[in-house]
Design an enzyme around this catalytic site. Structure first.
Site, mmCIF file in Angstrom:
data_model
loop_
_atom_site.group_PDB
_atom_site.id
_atom_site.type_symbol
_atom_site.label_atom_id
_atom_site.label_comp_id
_atom_site.label_asym_id
_atom_site.label_seq_id
_atom_site.Cartn_x
_atom_site.Cartn_y
_atom_site.Cartn_z
ATOM 1 N N ASP A 15 89.090 117.721 -25.376
ATOM 2 C CA ASP A 15 87.534 117.965 -25.655
ATOM 3 C C ASP A 15 87.519 118.912 -26.560
ATOM 4 O O ASP A 15 88.442 119.843 -26.681
ATOM 5 C CB ASP A 15 86.908 118.297 -24.155
ATOM 6 N N ASN A 63 80.858 107.882 -22.864
ATOM 7 C CA ASN A 63 80.629 108.182 -24.353
ATOM 8 C C ASN A 63 79.943 107.049 -24.940
ATOM 9 O O ASN A 63 79.814 107.133 -26.232
ATOM 10 C CB ASN A 63 82.233 108.443 -24.588
#
Ligand code: IPE
Ligand code: IPE
Ligand code: MG
Length: 228
Positions: A15, A63
């Site tokens: 991330d 996502n």
């Protein structure tokens, strides 16, 4: 790193690509490109360090809710890097697998994934799992539905056997870069007793030294698994 306990299966939540780019006044895609380029070095280093299996979180089920241009860019990058990876790992005895829901992916990406999985299917030394369109909850639902279809009892053992990572065992260590303290739907069931390591380092900056810090931290943990 001598005499350090090495985790057999490591999961990484990669991330921080977007923030890495924004800090440099660039668009998020630039961060994703840098992030993708970073995968190779960490994979190589992890396997050289004695890690047997790696599961990398590349794209979550959630996502898809990002802007279409970003999703398209991520899918493009996944295809490019997966192709590159096949060439690299095929001769290094690494078995490549993509975990997550496959049906929602575009046919051209599925083709590349299948080529990679087939080309490495006899490799044995290491496992590299790339989680694409992956969610831990969705994975459990898929596993349970498989059991129902096969008329098998819903037990912990049977669910575990039908998870996407069954071939690697449960992750010993889950690393999250990018400074958030959450698991974001990654390896929920098999991660029940995983050690967690969080770092503020953004994924494009996460290098071998940072990886070693995670391994060092793991080496100091006392895993009790509920016992005393
Ligand atoms: C991780 O970086 C890559 C994916 C989730 C695909 P992000 O894109 O989440 O980057 P941040 O968290 O916004 O910085
Ligand atoms: C987790 O990161 C997913 C991947 C790294 C692929 P996110 O950026 O999607 O997670 P949240 O939204 O911060 O929880
Ligand atoms: Mg993020």
């Amino acid at each position: 790193m001598e005499n350090i306990k090495i985790p057999s299966h490591v999961g990484i939540i990669m991330d921080g690509n977007g923030r890495w780019a924004e800090k440099r006044g660039k668009n998020r895609s630039y961060g994703h490109k840098q992030g993708s380029a970073n995968v190779d070095a960490i994979v190589t280093h992890a396997f050289e360090s004695g890690v047997k299996s790696l599961t990398l979180y590349a794209f979550s089920c959630e996502n898809w809710a990002r802007p279409k241009e970003e999703v398209d860019e991520l899918m493009k990058l996944l295809k490019i890097y997966f192709k590159k990876f096949i060439k690299k790992v095929v001769n290094n005895d690494v078995r490549l697998r993509v975990i997550g829901g496959r049906e929602e992916l575009k046919p051209d990406l599925i083709k590349v994934i299948e080529d990679g999985e087939n080309a490495t299917k006899d490799n044995k030394k290491n496992n590299l799992n790339i989680a694409i369109n992956y969610g831990g909850r969705q994975e459990v639902v898929r596993a349970v539905n498989k059991l129902i279809e096969q008329n098998q009892p819903i037990t912990d053992q049977n669910i575990s056997k039908n998870l996407d990572t069954a071939h690697c065992g449960d992750p010993d260590l889950i690393i999250r870069t990018g400074g958030e303290y959450r698991v974001s739907n990654f390896l929920l069931y098999q991660g029940a007793y995983s050690e967690l390591y969080f770092t503020d380092v953004l994924w494009p900056d996460f290098n071998e030294v940072e990886f070693d810090k995670a391994i060092q931290s793991f080496g100091q943990r006392k895993r009790r698994f509920g016992k005393v």
